[in-house]
Enzyme design. Structure first.
Site, PDB file in Angstrom:
ATOM      1  CB  CYS A 117      -0.981  -0.039   1.169  1.00  0.00           C
ATOM      2  SG  CYS A 117      -2.257   1.228   1.126  1.00  0.00           S
ATOM      3  CG  ASP A 162      -6.847  -1.228  -5.418  1.00  0.00           C
ATOM      4  OD1 ASP A 162      -7.604  -0.390  -4.888  1.00  0.00           O
ATOM      5  OD2 ASP A 162      -5.662  -1.383  -5.070  1.00  0.00           O
ATOM      6  CG  HIS A 190      -6.023  -1.344  -1.707  1.00  0.00           C
ATOM      7  ND1 HIS A 190      -5.041  -0.883  -2.555  1.00  0.00           N
ATOM      8  CD2 HIS A 190      -5.666  -0.930  -0.458  1.00  0.00           C
ATOM      9  CE1 HIS A 190      -4.137  -0.212  -1.863  1.00  0.00           C
ATOM     10  NE2 HIS A 190      -4.500  -0.228  -0.583  1.00  0.00           N
TER      11      HIS A 190
END
Length: 225
Positions: A117, A162, A190
């Protein structure tokens, strides 16, 4: 397998970190870069997995610059706090900390960076600016830096579903960095690698395939370099 340590940085402050060491001779070192939630149990478990695969793994606690050993919950409150903290922290200090963490495990051999991330973008910057091979998992902030010339190879992993990283953003990685491997997992969203109880983001099949590809990348860049 792991232990908490202190990492000297390029500034006057030490930060904490989590160190996991393999049995026997290491294949190399891996700097594991956190999400916006800190060096959580999930990030520590990833360091343990890299150690089990033969690498000395170290996860620097970047938030120590602001608050000691902070672990946030994976909820709206934790996400809001994490976003505020990484905004305050910026990217220069974490990148300096990655260099310090890499130096701390340099005796294990060549060092790579794997980030998730927000950490996926820190990992990309580690390849662009520090010359460390890197694996970037769903780095939503990557696009701003794709024009920079890489100093080391990068592998990218993205979830096909995502919402924070649309297909056109993934396409830019392929267009601007055609020499790098870019993988998309159609059934994943995600944070598909984050295996945390109660977290619906995890997608096991995609996470395992990404893990196998990541290990192959590390073996090529570190163990067999």
């Amino acid at each position: 397998m792991g232990q908490h340590i202190n990492i000297p940085t390029s500034r006057t402050q030490c930060i904490g970190g989590y160190l996991a060491q393999p049995e026997g001779q290491p294949k190399g070192g891996v700097v594991v870069v956190q999400e916006i939630f800190g060096v959580t149990e999930h990030i520590r478990s990833m360091a343990d997995r890299f150690a089990a695969a033969g690498y000395t793994a170290i996860a620097p606690a970047f938030f120590d610059h602001l608050e000691s050993w902070l672990e946030l919950d994976y909820d709206e409150t934790g996400m809001a706090r994490g976003k505020a903290l990484v905004s305050e922290l910026g990217l220069d200090r974490p990148l300096e900390d990655v260099a310090s963490a890499a130096e701390a495990v340099a005796s294990s051999g060549k060092v790579a960076v794997v980030g998730y991330c927000w950490g996926g973008t820190v990992a990309l910057l580690s390849a662009l600016r520090l010359g460390l091979p890197a694996v970037s998992y769903y780095g939503a902030r990557n696009v701003s830096f794709l024009g920079e010339k890489p100093k080391a190879p990068v592998m990218f992993h993205f979830g096909g579903n995502d919402p924070s990283i649309p297909p056109e953003a993934v396409a830019q990685h392929r267009e601007l960095l055609p020499q790098m491997e870019v993988f998309t997992y159609p059934d994943a969203g995600h944070a598909f690698n984050r295996n945390v109880p109660g977290d619906t983001h995890y997608h096991g099949a995609s996470a395992m395939l990404a893990w196998e590809r990541t290990l192959a990348f590390l073996d090529k860049q570190l163990a067999h370099a």
